[in-house]
Design an enzyme around this catalytic site. Structure first.
Site, PDB file in Angstrom:
ATOM      1  CE  LYS A  34      -5.509  -4.151   4.736  1.00 17.24           C
ATOM      2  NZ  LYS A  34      -5.860  -4.650   6.165  1.00 17.24           N
TER       3      LYS A  34
ATOM      4  CG  ASP B 226      -6.584  -8.482   7.112  1.00 16.98           C
ATOM      5  OD1 ASP B 226      -5.760  -8.375   8.645  1.00 16.98           O
ATOM      6  OD2 ASP B 226      -6.564  -7.586   6.407  1.00 16.98           O
TER       7      ASP B 226
ATOM      8  CG  HIS C 256      -6.330  -4.742  10.940  1.00 14.98           C
ATOM      9  ND1 HIS C 256      -4.976  -4.285  10.837  1.00 14.98           N
ATOM     10  CD2 HIS C 256      -6.255  -5.544   9.413  1.00 14.98           C
ATOM     11  CE1 HIS C 256      -4.208  -4.690   9.698  1.00 14.98           C
ATOM     12  NE2 HIS C 256      -5.184  -4.912   8.840  1.00 14.98           N
TER      13      HIS C 256
ATOM     14  CB  SER D 148       2.232  -6.021   7.874  1.00 15.81           C
ATOM     15  OG  SER D 148       2.318  -7.594   7.171  1.00 15.81           O
TER      16      SER D 148
ATOM     17  NE  ARG E 145       0.688  -8.969   2.356  1.00 15.68           N
ATOM     18  CZ  ARG E 145       0.044  -9.009   3.736  1.00 15.68           C
ATOM     19  NH1 ARG E 145      -1.139  -9.312   4.169  1.00 15.68           N
ATOM     20  NH2 ARG E 145       0.354  -7.380   4.762  1.00 15.68           N
TER      21      ARG E 145
ATOM     22  CE  LYS F 255      -4.193  -8.734  11.396  1.00 13.69           C
ATOM     23  NZ  LYS F 255      -3.803  -9.293  10.113  1.00 13.69           N
ATOM     24  CB  THR F 256      -2.652 -14.877   8.596  1.00 13.15           C
ATOM     25  OG1 THR F 256      -3.539 -13.926   8.368  1.00 13.15           O
ATOM     26  CG2 THR F 256      -3.276 -15.536   7.529  1.00 13.15           C
TER      27      THR F 256
ATOM     28  NE  ARG G 109      -1.819  -1.221   3.384  1.00 14.39           N
ATOM     29  CZ  ARG G 109      -1.226  -0.084   4.844  1.00 14.39           C
ATOM     30  NH1 ARG G 109      -1.851   1.074   4.305  1.00 14.39           N
ATOM     31  NH2 ARG G 109      -0.579  -0.465   5.600  1.00 14.39           N
TER      32      ARG G 109
END
Length: 535
Positions: A201, A258, A221, A239, A323, A243-244, A60
């Site tokens: 996003k 997410d 988030h 990031s 990704r 988290k994942t 981003r």
């Protein structure tokens, strides 16, 4: 004639000023992958997964994200260098130039929706210049049944034109790329960047305004899963904090990885229909569920392939932000629909490269609000041997680039919901132990998993009730023992084996926290302020 075929014959984009384009509507992932490989630079890996390069941008671009300042947003958005205002007239001019650019091109259009909870569903229309961007939209948004398409009425529209380069002098953008939200016209306009994360996003940012302002729902988030006992766990984190990885647990059903909402009725729902995971250093041994999800239907971004077309997940020559996007049904153990109830544990994930924070600690409501507003993790200074000075990274609410309101608004909602639902909040350091980056080592994933499992089944609280150690610098309740974790791992100071070095570094980190929090102090309650470092 099927409903899909009927709509495909009558779909029109004339309301957007697009009248002369060939419109590919609601193509299947297989069709979109075939077109991507044939004409849009895509390649297939050894197992048939699509791999694409997103071009100049592999992440981003926060300084090029704007919100149109109008009667809806003017008095509610927290304007600044995160939420940058954009003039309505300039938006209209730019939109006209983008649609003129797209008119006559072959386009890929998809109707989808966000929010798995039926009471919060938001219909979307996605207009893409590239087929792999449209395949990303298939993966990441929720997929309507064919029968729902005939009378589908989109509430928001995403117009995605990676090949359109803005002229800052004409378009009033900062540079040639942009991502702009218009809440009056309900349009997310994206141009000059092929990075697909801007698509998901954009809608996340829109929901982060709509849900708290209009629907008394906290947007988050974070990832979420649910156990066999029906209790939901939420994982916040920036990031690279896990988290994942940590929410994708073979013993718990995945709600999502997410973006979620927490309703006034104490339900948790996924905004999305897929996952968008980092794949740097991915291995089947460490993250089997994510590894197995990379198969036809998934999209790999900016990875490097070996000669035999297998993927070299360690190669970061294009970007560290490699990704994969895949539909959530690529994970075996998922909650259907993606809605959970009864949240009982929240985990704030941080990759502390200073090696100061405990691997797990229990937070009071005030501390939870403070650390939620702070949204701390740390970046390593580089990847060369001997680089030992990490850099703190604070992102309010663990997602500042996507939060249009003042962070305290979200923190107050979280605190209220925590109390109402009797939720326990844990701060989990997935980063360094035994010293800072360059000296210490990354916390082993098996220990982090064991600590989270113990928190979820109640054994961590049972083993430490009434005897948590108070961290001398941060005031955190630090457990002294945890099933399946060596005792010495639980104390960051002991892991260093260098008290002077530890306390000097800890003091440096508390200073960073205090300096960062100054911009929120005026709106923070006394309880939140008391949740900060002790020294």
């Amino acid at each position: 004639m099927s409903s899909k075929a009927l709509v495909a014959k009558t779909i029109s984009l004339t309301k957007y000023g697009i009248e002369n384009s060939k419109i590919n509507y609601q193509l299947s992932p297989e069709e979109l992958q075939g077109l991507s490989v044939k004409s849009y630079g895509g390649k297939e890996t050894a197992n048939g997964t699509l791999a694409v390069h997103t071009g100049e941008f592999t992440g981003r671009s926060p300084l090029d994200r704007f919100i149109v300042k109008d009667s809806i947003t003017e008095d509610k958005v927290w304007w600044g260098n995160i939420n940058i205002p954009f003039n309505k007239k300039d938006f209209d001019n730019l939109l006209g130039r983008v649609t003129e650019y797209l008119d006559g091109k072959e386009l890929f259009v998809r109707d989808a929706y966000a929010c798995a909870h039926k009471d919060y569903r938001m219909n979307l229309r996605v207009i893409n210049e590239y087929p792999w961007s449209n395949m990303f939209a298939y993966n990441m948004f929720l997929r309507p049944e064919d029968s729902e398409l005939e009378n589908f009425d989109p509430e928001w529209t995403i117009i995605n034109a990676p090949g359109f380069m803005a002229d800052p002098k004409i378009d009033r953008t900062r540079q040639h790329n942009f991502a702009i939200l218009n809440f009056t016209d309900k349009i997310a306009l994206i141009g000059g960047t092929g990075y697909t994360g801007e698509i998901k996003k954009g809608i996340f940012s829109a929901l982060n305004f709509i849900l708290p302002v209009d629907k008394n729902t906290l947007p988050m988030h974070g990832s979420a899963n649910v156990g066999k006992d029906g209790n939901t766990a939420i994982f916040f984190g920036l990031s690279g904090t896990g988290k994942t990885t940590l929410s994708t647990d073979p013993n718990r059903e995945l709600i999502g990885d997410d973006e979620h909402g927490w309703t006034a009725d104490n339900e948790i729902f996924n905004f999305e229909g897929g996952c968008y995971a980092k794949v740097i250093n991915l291995s089947e041994e460490q993250e089997p569920e994510i590894f197995k999800a990379i198969k036809p239907g998934a999209i790999l971004e900016n990875v490097v392939m070996n000669e035999d077309k297998t993927v070299n997940f360690e190669d970061i020559s294009i970007t560290q932000n490699t990704r994969v996007s895949y539909p959530i049904y690529h994970i075996d153990n998922i909650k259907v629909p993606s809605v959970g109830k009864n949240p009982k544990n929240i985990f704030f994930l941080t990759a502390d490269a200073f090696g100061v924070l405990p691997p797990i600690s229990k937070l009071t409501p005030g501390q939870a609000a403070y650390h939620f507003i702070s949204g701390y993790t740390a970046k390593v200074a580089g990847t060369e041997a001997g680089v030992t000075e990490p850099t703190p990274n604070f992102s309010a609410c663990f997602g500042a680039p996507f939060m249009p309101l003042h962070p305290v608004k979200y923190a107050e909602m979280l605190s209220e919901k925590m109390r109402d639902a009797d939720v326990t909040v844990w701060l989990v350091n997935t980063g360094w132990t035994g010293g800072p980056y360059g000296i210490g080592k990354r916390m082993p994933l098996k220990y982090t998993r064991a600590m989270i499992a113990a928190a979820l089944d109640g054994s961590l609280e049972e083993a430490n009730k009434g005897q948590y150690h108070e961290h001398s610098m941060f005031g955190l309740a630090q457990p002294r023992t945890c099933p399946n974790v060596p005792t010495e791992v639980l104390s960051p100071r002991r892991a260093w084996n260098n008290d002077k070095g530890y306390y000097e570094t800890a003091h440096k980190l508390t200073t960073f926290f205090r300096e960062n929090f100054k911009k929120y102090e005026a709106q923070a309650t006394p309880e939140i302020l008391a949740g900060g470092p002790l020294k």
